[in-house]
Design an enzyme around this catalytic site. Structure first.
Site, PDB file in Angstrom:
ATOM      1  N   ARG A   1      -4.345  -2.596  -8.209  1.00  0.00           N
ATOM      2  CA  ARG A   1      -3.444  -1.591  -8.490  1.00  0.00           C
ATOM      3  C   ARG A   1      -2.601  -2.647  -9.965  1.00  0.00           C
ATOM      4  NH1 ARG A   1      -3.050  -4.983  -3.167  1.00  0.00           N
ATOM      5  NH2 ARG A   1      -2.141  -3.123  -2.110  1.00  0.00           N
TER       6      ARG A   1
ATOM      7  N   ARG B   1      -6.419   2.734  -9.477  1.00  0.00           N
ATOM      8  CA  ARG B   1      -5.171   3.393  -8.897  1.00  0.00           C
ATOM      9  C   ARG B   1      -4.382   3.856  -9.991  1.00  0.00           C
ATOM     10  NH1 ARG B   1      -0.791   1.735  -4.221  1.00  0.00           N
ATOM     11  NH2 ARG B   1      -0.425  -0.099  -6.060  1.00  0.00           N
TER      12      ARG B   1
ATOM     13  N   ASN C   1      -0.402   0.394   4.537  1.00  0.00           N
ATOM     14  CA  ASN C   1       1.275  -0.751   4.285  1.00  0.00           C
ATOM     15  C   ASN C   1       2.034   0.432   4.772  1.00  0.00           C
ATOM     16  OD1 ASN C   1      -0.205  -2.219   4.133  1.00  0.00           O
ATOM     17  ND2 ASN C   1      -0.466  -2.220   1.716  1.00  0.00           N
ATOM     18  N   ASP C   2       2.105   2.408   3.043  1.00  0.00           N
ATOM     19  CA  ASP C   2       2.948   2.826   3.088  1.00  0.00           C
ATOM     20  C   ASP C   2       2.961   3.937   4.690  1.00  0.00           C
ATOM     21  OD1 ASP C   2       5.388   2.467   0.910  1.00  0.00           O
ATOM     22  OD2 ASP C   2       3.267   3.138   0.002  1.00  0.00           O
TER      23      ASP C   2
ATOM     24  N   ARG D   1       9.015  -1.571   4.993  1.00  0.00           N
ATOM     25  CA  ARG D   1       7.842  -2.746   4.920  1.00  0.00           C
ATOM     26  C   ARG D   1       8.101  -4.076   4.326  1.00  0.00           C
ATOM     27  NH1 ARG D   1       3.201  -0.005   0.682  1.00  0.00           N
ATOM     28  NH2 ARG D   1       3.263  -3.068   0.181  1.00  0.00           N
TER      29      ARG D   1
ATOM     30  N   CYS E   1      -7.753   0.863   2.540  1.00  0.00           N
ATOM     31  CA  CYS E   1      -7.045  -0.286   1.300  1.00  0.00           C
ATOM     32  C   CYS E   1      -5.460  -0.782   1.464  1.00  0.00           C
ATOM     33  CB  CYS E   1      -7.278   0.178  -0.176  1.00  0.00           C
ATOM     34  SG  CYS E   1      -5.891   1.493  -0.706  1.00  0.00           S
TER      35      CYS E   1
HETATM   36  C1  PEP Z   1      -0.638   0.828   1.011  1.00  0.00           C
HETATM   37  O1  PEP Z   1       0.719   1.589   1.101  1.00  0.00           O
HETATM   38  O2  PEP Z   1      -0.967   0.374   1.577  1.00  0.00           O
HETATM   39  C2  PEP Z   1      -1.527   0.687  -0.492  1.00  0.00           C
HETATM   40  C3  PEP Z   1      -2.253  -0.082   0.187  1.00  0.00           C
HETATM   41  O3  PEP Z   1      -0.209   0.823  -1.348  1.00  0.00           O
HETATM   42  P1  PEP Z   1       0.543  -0.467  -1.580  1.00  0.00           P
HETATM   43  O4  PEP Z   1       0.686  -1.966  -0.864  1.00  0.00           O
HETATM   44  O5  PEP Z   1       0.298  -0.616  -3.415  1.00  0.00           O
HETATM   45  O6  PEP Z   1       1.761   0.520  -1.879  1.00  0.00           O
HETATM   46 MG    MG Z   2       1.701   2.221  -0.758  1.00  0.00          MG
END
Ligand code: PEP
Ligand code: MG
Length: 568
Positions: free
Chosen positions: A294, A329, A450-451, A461, A498
């Site tokens: 990240r 990323r 996550n997103d 979230r 991820c």
């Molecule tokens: C996700 O969204 O799952 C991700 C890995 O990116 P971030 O948590 O950094 O938004």
């Molecule tokens: Mg994300």
């Protein structure tokens, strides 16, 4: 108290722990009353404040140094924030003014600190609410010194034995200073998934439950507990239950290479990192490369990193990971991640706004510099780049064109470059649904669960009160993952996970059945997932059956019930 009492908190760091409780005395002196006494010796109180502030400054420097030695420069920034609070003109000078009005130093610091923390807490943004914790941490340390009890918390930790640390709120300084090899788990009343304590617990692989809705008085009665950092459930135990349970307690499992199973060999288990300083932890847990770097954490300081700064950071990660691959990323600023140096306008719905790739297109100078740095670093070892928040094919093509332009520019400047695999994250439902078209344009997909969960279920979230809903087990999320994986297989490209789900052992059988090629996770999760994969065995036809049963599920509960057949 009922011996079988349980509480539900937020599981923020995987694993179970059974242990004796050691309480960290709250740094918050909310009860300290403002006192106005005729007898206050103002000069003496001013002098005490100056001494306590100086001692606190030394504490901060000491913590910063320790963290730098343990983990590297990036982490030490947590304490840079504390040093800034200490020097903030609205803090100590304000407290001095209150003392001048005849208030003792302890109450003056408490009043000014609490006011500042309360203002931060009012801001509708978890990031600022958690900065209130930083203000309280600094305030608490000054007060400790004023009360003559400024003994560092690590010295207060028992000299022998392992404990579950119970706290009202954990500051980064406290989390770092504790002897983590003897910390079985964290039980904290305040905070959520994104608080520093949660991030550090995950990094060190210590099970943790935060956001526990119990009073400090109740916490003070706890002797023995069992906590589950996955479900967030905390059980109060009596001594007999503790003695029985502690025999089975497991903290971090070690990796026994002799146990390598065919399923384990078919998957890459990589680490998610936010800075080069996290690599030693990733190595400790035998990560096979970095599946998500990240990079935005580099951009969160007061000024933007130069091309050289970025090249150096990327190069050090790539070189350390070689011969494994580093997946970098590109910048994902916006949403919950802010970069003060960019001075971005406030948006009404930042998660739906100018975030990630959208911001990079709005600021091509920043994007170009980052892409140049990635190319310059790419000679150091196997490198892949991926774009976050892709929503349309046009965006993906625009990002790829920018990457190619940066390559040519770097070569024209005389730098040599390596080969870079080009991928994209799938974290927006629209991208999942057109995955078969996107697959033609990239070398790999990495699913950001996550997103993907946030956008599929319309659930913020960052909002811990929606934790029950914010789960990747919802069949809609899993259906999208099946769609993505099938599109990738048909196109002959690899797929990784991820997001946090990649490190969730409950979902490991599903990902293995689907033929996901890489799981990338917080380093502390690697042993659990590796253990699950090692013990997993599919009979012929069972993988397909599991995937189709998941596709038939209507609810999260049905999904969990299905996956529970494969153990916890
Ligand atoms: C996700 O969204 O799952 C991700 C890995 O990116 P971030 O948590 O950094 O938004
Ligand atoms: Mg994300």
């Amino acid at each position: 108290m009922d011996d079988h009492k349980s509480w539900q908190g937020i599981g923020v760091s995987t694993g179970k722990a059974v242990g004796r409780v050691w309480r960290l005395i709250p740094t918050l002196f909310a009860e300290a009353k403002q006192t106005k006494k005729d007898a206050v010796d103002i000069a003496r109180e001013m002098e005490h404040l100056a001494v306590a502030a100086e001692l606190t400054r030394r504490d901060i420097a000491r913590s910063q140094e320790q963290l730098r030695t343990d983990k590297g420069d990036e982490y030490a920034d947590i304490f840079a924030a504390h040093a800034l609070i200490l020097d903030d003109p609205s803090f100590l000078p304000e407290a001095e003014k209150v003392i001048q009005n005849g208030v003792i130093a302890v109450d003056a610091v408490s009043q000014v600190g609490e006011e500042a923390a309360a203002l931060l807490e009012e801001i509708e943004d978890e990031y600022f609410r958690e900065r209130a914790a930083d203000v309280r941490a600094v305030m608490g340390q000054i007060i400790r010194h004023l009360l003559g009890a400024g003994k560092p918390f690590d010295e207060a930790f028992p000299v022998e034995g392992s404990y579950i640390v119970a706290a009202d709120e954990m500051t980064p300084a406290e989390t770092i200073a504790l002897p983590k090899q003897r910390v079985l788990g964290f039980l904290v009343r305040k905070g959520g998934k994104t608080s520093h304590a949660a991030i550090l617990a995950r990094t060190y692989g210590i099970p943790a439950v935060l956001g526990l809705a119990i009073s400090w008085e109740e916490m003070e009665t706890l002797q023995y507990v069992r906590l589950d950092g996955d479900t967030g459930i905390v059980d109060v135990l009596d001594e007999t239950q503790y003695l029985a349970g502690s025999k089975q307690q497991s903290t971090i499992e070690q990796f026994d290479e002799a146990e390598v199973s065919p399923l384990l060999q078919s998957m890459t288990l990589a680490a998610n990192i936010g800075s080069p300083s996290e690599l030693p932890i990733a190595k400790k847990f035998f990560a096979q490369g970095v599946g998500l770097y990240r990079t935005e954490f580099l951009f969160m300081g007061d000024s933007l990193p130069s091309e050289d700064d970025q090249t150096e950071a990327y190069r050090s990660v790539i070189a350390t990971c070689a011969p494994h691959t580093t997946v970098i990323r590109t910048l994902d600023i916006g949403g919950d991640k802010q970069a003060p140096a960019l001075n971005l306008p406030k948006e009404q719905n930042p998660f739906l706004g100018v975030r990630a790739l959208r911001l990079c297109f709005a600021r091509p100078d920043i994007f170009h510099t980052q892409l140049r740095a990635i190319w310059r670093a790419s000679c150091a070892g196997p490198t892949a780049v991926m774009f976050p928040m892709v929503t349309t094919i046009e965006e993906l093509c625009q990002a790829k064109a920018a990457l190619e332009a940066a390559r040519q520019a770097v070569i024209a400047d005389g730098y040599s470059v390596g080969d870079i695999a080009v991928g994209m994250m799938i974290e927006v439902p629209s991208a999942a649904l057109i995955a078969k078209h996107l697959a033609k344009e990239v070398d790999f997909f990495s699913i950001g669960t996550n997103d993907l969960t946030q956008y599929t279920l319309a659930v913020d979230r960052e909002n811990s009160s929606l934790n029950q809903l914010n789960q990747p087990y919802h069949p809609a999320v899993l259906q999208l993952i099946v769609t993505i994986s099938q599109a990738a297989h048909a196109a002959g490209i690899w797929t990784g996970i991820c997001g946090e789900a990649g490190g969730d052992p409950i979902l490991t059988p599903f990902f293995a059945a689907l033929g996901i090629d890489e799981l990338s996770m917080a380093p502390g999760q690697l042993p659990k997932v590796r253990k699950k994969l090692t013990s997993l065995h599919f009979d012929p036809g069972e993988k397909e059956e599991l995937v189709s049963s998941i596709l038939d599920c209507a609810t999260q509960d049905e999904v969990r019930a299905l996956l529970s057949r494969y153990g916890d």
